[in-house]
Design an enzyme around this catalytic site. Sequence first.
Site, PDB file in Angstrom:
ATOM      1  N   ARG A  76      -2.768  13.597  -0.793  1.00 19.33           N
ATOM      2  CA  ARG A  76      -2.469  12.260  -1.314  1.00 19.33           C
ATOM      3  C   ARG A  76      -3.285  11.865  -2.554  1.00 19.33           C
ATOM      4  O   ARG A  76      -4.161  11.003  -2.495  1.00 19.33           O
ATOM      5  CB  ARG A  76      -2.607  11.211  -0.206  1.00 19.33           C
ATOM      6  CG  ARG A  76      -1.661  11.522   0.933  1.00 19.33           C
ATOM      7  CD  ARG A  76      -1.504  10.414   1.898  1.00 19.33           C
ATOM      8  NE  ARG A  76      -0.752   9.302   1.377  1.00 19.33           N
ATOM      9  CZ  ARG A  76      -0.526   8.188   2.064  1.00 19.33           C
ATOM     10  NH1 ARG A  76      -1.010   8.059   3.271  1.00 19.33           N
ATOM     11  NH2 ARG A  76       0.180   7.216   1.550  1.00 19.33           N
ATOM     12  N   LYS A 103       5.247  -4.268   6.688  1.00 15.41           N
ATOM     13  CA  LYS A 103       3.841  -3.940   6.395  1.00 15.41           C
ATOM     14  C   LYS A 103       3.680  -3.440   4.961  1.00 15.41           C
ATOM     15  O   LYS A 103       2.838  -3.920   4.221  1.00 15.41           O
ATOM     16  CB  LYS A 103       3.354  -2.852   7.360  1.00 15.41           C
ATOM     17  CG  LYS A 103       2.042  -2.212   6.949  1.00 15.41           C
ATOM     18  CD  LYS A 103       1.614  -1.100   7.876  1.00 15.41           C
ATOM     19  CE  LYS A 103       2.144   0.271   7.538  1.00 15.41           C
ATOM     20  NZ  LYS A 103       1.403   1.001   6.490  1.00 15.41           N
ATOM     21  N   ARG A 155      -1.751  -0.341  13.641  1.00 22.49           N
ATOM     22  CA  ARG A 155      -1.837  -0.576  12.194  1.00 22.49           C
ATOM     23  C   ARG A 155      -0.515  -1.082  11.642  1.00 22.49           C
ATOM     24  O   ARG A 155      -0.499  -1.828  10.664  1.00 22.49           O
ATOM     25  CB  ARG A 155      -2.180   0.735  11.470  1.00 22.49           C
ATOM     26  CG  ARG A 155      -3.565   1.231  11.747  1.00 22.49           C
ATOM     27  CD  ARG A 155      -3.847   2.445  10.907  1.00 22.49           C
ATOM     28  NE  ARG A 155      -3.470   2.162   9.520  1.00 22.49           N
ATOM     29  CZ  ARG A 155      -3.315   3.081   8.589  1.00 22.49           C
ATOM     30  NH1 ARG A 155      -3.501   4.339   8.868  1.00 22.49           N
ATOM     31  NH2 ARG A 155      -2.971   2.744   7.362  1.00 22.49           N
TER      32      ARG A 155
HETATM   33  N1  EPU Z   1       1.745  11.375  -5.442  1.00 23.51           N
HETATM   34  C1  EPU Z   1       1.122  12.067  -6.433  1.00 23.51           C
HETATM   35  N2  EPU Z   1       0.259  11.382  -7.259  1.00 23.51           N
HETATM   36  C2  EPU Z   1       0.015  10.058  -7.127  1.00 23.51           C
HETATM   37  C3  EPU Z   1       0.670   9.345  -6.102  1.00 23.51           C
HETATM   38  C4  EPU Z   1       1.529  10.028  -5.264  1.00 23.51           C
HETATM   39  O1  EPU Z   1       1.320  13.269  -6.584  1.00 23.51           O
HETATM   40  O2  EPU Z   1      -0.754   9.528  -7.917  1.00 23.51           O
HETATM   41  C5  EPU Z   1       2.672  12.054  -4.530  1.00 23.51           C
HETATM   42  C6  EPU Z   1       2.218  11.982  -3.068  1.00 23.51           C
HETATM   43  O3  EPU Z   1       1.266  12.979  -2.745  1.00 23.51           O
HETATM   44  C7  EPU Z   1       3.513  12.139  -2.328  1.00 23.51           C
HETATM   45  C8  EPU Z   1       4.506  11.417  -3.240  1.00 23.51           C
HETATM   46  O4  EPU Z   1       3.896  11.375  -4.523  1.00 23.51           O
HETATM   47  O5  EPU Z   1       3.864  13.493  -2.263  1.00 23.51           O
HETATM   48  C9  EPU Z   1       4.866  10.008  -2.806  1.00 23.51           C
HETATM   49  O6  EPU Z   1       3.704   9.278  -2.459  1.00 23.51           O
HETATM   50  P1  EPU Z   1       3.600   7.720  -2.715  1.00 23.51           P
HETATM   51  O7  EPU Z   1       2.604   7.466  -3.779  1.00 23.51           O
HETATM   52  O8  EPU Z   1       4.961   7.136  -2.897  1.00 23.51           O
HETATM   53  O9  EPU Z   1       2.994   7.214  -1.317  1.00 23.51           O
HETATM   54  P2  EPU Z   1       2.083   5.929  -1.155  1.00 23.51           P
HETATM   55  O10 EPU Z   1       2.512   4.952  -2.168  1.00 23.51           O
HETATM   56  O11 EPU Z   1       0.651   6.334  -1.117  1.00 23.51           O
HETATM   57  C10 EPU Z   1       3.595   4.567   0.477  1.00 23.51           C
HETATM   58  C11 EPU Z   1       3.531   4.048   1.878  1.00 23.51           C
HETATM   59  C12 EPU Z   1       3.639   5.197   2.867  1.00 23.51           C
HETATM   60  C13 EPU Z   1       4.950   5.929   2.605  1.00 23.51           C
HETATM   61  C14 EPU Z   1       5.005   6.405   1.135  1.00 23.51           C
HETATM   62  C15 EPU Z   1       6.316   7.073   0.756  1.00 23.51           C
HETATM   63  C16 EPU Z   1       2.163   2.034   1.825  1.00 23.51           C
HETATM   64  C17 EPU Z   1       0.881   1.376   2.200  1.00 23.51           C
HETATM   65  N3  EPU Z   1       2.265   3.351   2.094  1.00 23.51           N
HETATM   66  O12 EPU Z   1       2.474   5.436   0.300  1.00 23.51           O
HETATM   67  O13 EPU Z   1       3.692   4.611   4.159  1.00 23.51           O
HETATM   68  O14 EPU Z   1       5.059   7.050   3.454  1.00 23.51           O
HETATM   69  O15 EPU Z   1       4.823   5.259   0.269  1.00 23.51           O
HETATM   70  O16 EPU Z   1       7.383   6.234   0.976  1.00 23.51           O
HETATM   71  O17 EPU Z   1       3.058   1.396   1.317  1.00 23.51           O
HETATM   72  C18 EPU Z   1       3.409   4.503   6.490  1.00 23.51           C
HETATM   73  O18 EPU Z   1       3.759   3.321   6.430  1.00 23.51           O
HETATM   74  O19 EPU Z   1       3.298   5.125   7.582  1.00 23.51           O
HETATM   75  C19 EPU Z   1       3.134   5.229   5.253  1.00 23.51           C
HETATM   76  C20 EPU Z   1       2.441   6.362   5.222  1.00 23.51           C
END
Ligand code: EPU
Length: 426
Positions: free
Chosen positions: A121, A22, A401
């Site tokens: 987030r 996904k 999802r």
């Molecule tokens: N963060 C920041 N600033 C940003 C972006 C992220 O501070 O601009 C912080 C976040 O708050 C968090 C950390 O950095 O503490 C990592 O977040 P990341 O950006 O890597 O998460 P994401 O890209 O929004 C994806 C997956 C999540 C998964 C995370 C971490 C998708 C659609 N979502 O989210 O998947 O947990 O990476 O590996 O790819 C799930 O599938 O259940 C899910 C939540």
Amino acid sequence: MDRFVIEGGRRLSGTVDVRGSKNAVLPIMAAALLTREPLVIEGVPDLRDVRFYAKLLQVLGCEVSSEGSTMRFQTCNEEEHTAPYDLVSKMRGTVTTLGPLLARRGRARVSLPGGCVLGVRPIDLHLKGLRALGAKIKVEHGYIDAVAPPGGLVGAEIFLGSSFGPTVLGTANVLMAAVLARGKTVIECAACEPEVVDLARCLVEMGAQIEGIGSHRLVIHGVPELTGAHHRVIPDRIEAATFIVAGLMTRSEITVRNMRSDHLTAFFDKLLEAGAEMDIAPTRVITKPTERLNSVEFTTLAYPGFPTDLQAQMMALLTLSKGVSVITERIFPDRFMHASELMRLGANIRREGPMAIVEGSERLSGAPVMASDLRASAALVLAGMVAEGETEVQRVYHIDRGYERIEERLNALGASIRRVNPGPHE
Ligand code: EPU
């Protein structure tokens, strides 16, 4: 809202095939906005999030068709540049339209995705990266309004780390913007999750020039145009691991096939430390019936560390281990909604800031519980499968999802999970 009624205590046997990832497929779908040629993706899982993202891409001028697990995307109209709130708010992954829209159409108006049960987030790093490429960005009225400079985005050196490590979708967004930017971009502290690697590989198949794929330093030489491509998405490592936990929790021998064991080394390391018995081959794992596992300590970290997306399932497993386990959540420090629901099933869990202390018990007992997010739902289903009596998991739309027909596939292994549709008064 559908719910699951689970009869606990069944042993499992047989084989299950893991579907496409996904979290890899969603940003890859967004890459279809980077070209007018067709992007064909094979191995696409049939999930609510995928259907939903396809709908957003249609709004953005993409023609979408599918045959079995192959989906074809072709951008036919590049007029629209707004990803509206009613579509974006349902799913955070949609924020990855920002980079491609900006790179290709010179303007992107994407609704802020908002918070979720995992915590605040933020997307500050996405915006920082795109600003470094020359975009002018305003955030107002709940929208990110981004405009590229007149000659288009320009390559830059960008540091994308945060105190929680690299960002997965932030790296995807900036990478997709940089592939069409003029000149060279360096992304330091890039996420190197297999899903980011899969996106980068797809972009290379489309003609992008990217060095350092799989490392924390991506070097991108912008090209003026990308072409279409034919890409097979990687298997879902989180789904594979969820099935493995199902095999171990029910003390069963099951075969989990069509997976990549090299994407799950931190997970296997902890399971082996806990005493789990498994036969691990590169593309399949056979779980072996094991006595009660030992407690372990683990910390969620960016790849190749222990994935946050497996923390809840691992917690469910450890509720039945011998001794006291300590789980530290370093990616999303508030991602513990499942803990209180697992306690309704008899688990002993204490929360201390970003840590959960799990005292293993001999048994769980069925009860009604509420799913709060995708992985929390998976943990509750796993726990329900071993709890004595009946467990009712409400709000299973969360699990739909990210897991394709999970109950049918677990039932094919011998579980007893009934999907119940709401009655007229619900
Ligand atoms: N963060 C920041 N600033 C940003 C972006 C992220 O501070 O601009 C912080 C976040 O708050 C968090 C950390 O950095 O503490 C990592 O977040 P990341 O950006 O890597 O998460 P994401 O890209 O929004 C994806 C997956 C999540 C998964 C995370 C971490 C998708 C659609 N979502 O989210 O998947 O947990 O990476 O590996 O790819 C799930 O599938 O259940 C899910 C939540």
